[in-house]
Scaffold this active site. Structure first.
Site, short mmCIF file in Angstrom:
data_model
loop_
_atom_site.label_atom_id
_atom_site.label_comp_id
_atom_site.label_asym_id
_atom_site.label_seq_id
_atom_site.Cartn_x
_atom_site.Cartn_y
_atom_site.Cartn_z
N GLY A 48 4.30 6.45 -1.24
CA GLY A 48 2.86 6.63 -1.47
C GLY A 48 2.28 7.28 -0.22
O GLY A 48 2.92 8.10 0.41
N GLU A 49 1.10 6.87 0.15
CA GLU A 49 0.45 7.36 1.37
C GLU A 49 0.33 6.18 2.33
O GLU A 49 -0.36 5.20 2.04
CB GLU A 49 -0.92 7.93 1.03
CG GLU A 49 -1.77 8.30 2.23
CD GLU A 49 -1.05 9.19 3.23
OE1 GLU A 49 -0.97 8.79 4.40
OE2 GLU A 49 -0.57 10.27 2.83
N CYS A 80 10.20 5.95 2.13
CA CYS A 80 9.19 6.96 2.44
C CYS A 80 8.00 6.33 3.18
O CYS A 80 8.13 5.95 4.33
CB CYS A 80 8.77 7.70 1.18
SG CYS A 80 7.95 9.29 1.49
N ARG A 109 5.30 11.08 10.62
CA ARG A 109 4.71 11.21 9.28
C ARG A 109 4.82 12.65 8.77
O ARG A 109 4.65 13.60 9.53
CB ARG A 109 3.23 10.82 9.29
CG ARG A 109 2.95 9.37 9.53
CD ARG A 109 1.44 9.10 9.61
NE ARG A 109 0.77 9.35 8.34
CZ ARG A 109 -0.20 10.23 8.16
NH1 ARG A 109 -0.60 11.00 9.15
NH2 ARG A 109 -0.77 10.36 6.98
N ILE A 141 9.93 13.55 -0.68
CA ILE A 141 8.59 13.98 -1.09
C ILE A 141 7.62 13.69 0.06
O ILE A 141 7.32 12.53 0.34
CB ILE A 141 8.14 13.25 -2.37
CG1 ILE A 141 9.16 13.43 -3.50
CG2 ILE A 141 6.76 13.74 -2.81
CD1 ILE A 141 8.93 12.53 -4.70
N ARG A 142 7.17 14.73 0.73
CA ARG A 142 6.28 14.56 1.90
C ARG A 142 6.83 13.47 2.82
O ARG A 142 6.10 12.58 3.26
CB ARG A 142 4.86 14.22 1.47
CG ARG A 142 4.12 15.34 0.78
CD ARG A 142 2.70 14.93 0.42
NE ARG A 142 1.92 14.63 1.61
CZ ARG A 142 0.87 13.82 1.64
NH1 ARG A 142 0.47 13.20 0.55
NH2 ARG A 142 0.19 13.62 2.76
N HIS A 182 13.60 8.72 -1.76
CA HIS A 182 13.20 7.89 -2.90
C HIS A 182 14.39 7.64 -3.83
O HIS A 182 14.55 8.33 -4.84
CB HIS A 182 12.10 8.59 -3.70
CG HIS A 182 10.79 8.70 -3.01
ND1 HIS A 182 9.76 7.80 -3.20
CD2 HIS A 182 10.32 9.62 -2.13
CE1 HIS A 182 8.72 8.16 -2.48
NE2 HIS A 182 9.03 9.26 -1.82
N GLU A 184 14.76 5.37 -5.93
CA GLU A 184 14.33 4.76 -7.19
C GLU A 184 14.13 5.77 -8.30
O GLU A 184 14.01 5.38 -9.48
CB GLU A 184 13.05 3.95 -6.97
CG GLU A 184 11.77 4.75 -6.79
CD GLU A 184 11.57 5.30 -5.39
OE1 GLU A 184 10.52 5.94 -5.17
OE2 GLU A 184 12.45 5.12 -4.53
#
Length: 203
Positions: A48-49, A80, A109, A141-142, A182, A184
């Site tokens: 997430g963020e 992440c 980050r 992802i980011r 990730h 999952e």
């Protein structure tokens, strides 16, 4: 299903982590309040963020209870943004951003770039069950990466190819596990099986 693993359900791939943990043999439950945290043996912090999850942890009065459980030895896995939350030190953090800490690493980050720079690759991940099945397919992802690892932590995986070759993307310290990627979302439950094994061993 001899262990119960909570998935912090404030943001991110909660259902996917629950499914992967269930496949790995754990009883998986979402956690949004302290009463639910009290009922789990371990906790997964999904992506997430990281700054948003930090704020939501405080808004739901979960930051201190989760941190207290971690300091008391609760196993945890962060993917992440979860990696950032479990790191002791963060580069490029925003003003006021806090982490739960616990893993002696420095993370950066969004190190791999923006959403458009997301990518997939295969990784050799030390310690996963059934390693003979081949590499773990990893989705970034980011994502953050680990810039520095303290003496208490062990590197489990590095990017093998491309411009980011050599970057650290999976680390374990005791009963804490973090990955930049990730697992999952891939259908390969070996990282989650590694973590469930860690939870069993900690009991």
């Amino acid at each position: 299903m001899d262990v119960t693993v909570g998935v912090l359900a404030l943001q991110g791939d909660v259902r996917e982590h629950v499914a992967a943990l269930s496949s790995a043999g754990a009883r998986a439950v979402p956690v949004r309040r302290t009463s639910e945290l009290d009922g789990v043996d371990a906790l997964v912090l999904p992506g997430g963020e990281s700054t948003t999850i930090d704020k939501l942890l405080r808004a739901f009065d979960l930051f201190e209870p989760v941190q207290a459980r971690l300091r008391a030895g609760m196993p945890a896995y962060g993917s992440c943004a979860g990696m950032i939350l479990l790191a002791d030190r963060v580069l490029d953090a925003i003003d006021g951003q806090r982490t739960l800490g616990g893993v002696d690493i420095t993370v950066r980050r969004n190190a791999f770039g923006r959403q458009v720079d997301s990518f997939e690759t295969d990784l050799q991940v030390t310690g996963v069950p059934d390693a003979e099945q081949g590499p773990v397919h990893a989705v970034f992802i980011r994502a953050p990466w680990v810039e520095e690892v303290g003496p208490a932590a062990t590197v489990l995986a590095r990017v093998q190819d491309g411009a980011a070759a050599g970057r650290i993307v999976a680390v374990r310290q005791g009963s804490l596990l973090v990955t930049s990627f990730h697992p999952e979302v891939t259908g390969d439950d070996r990282v989650h099986r590694l973590f469930v094994g860690m939870v069993r061993d900690s009991r």
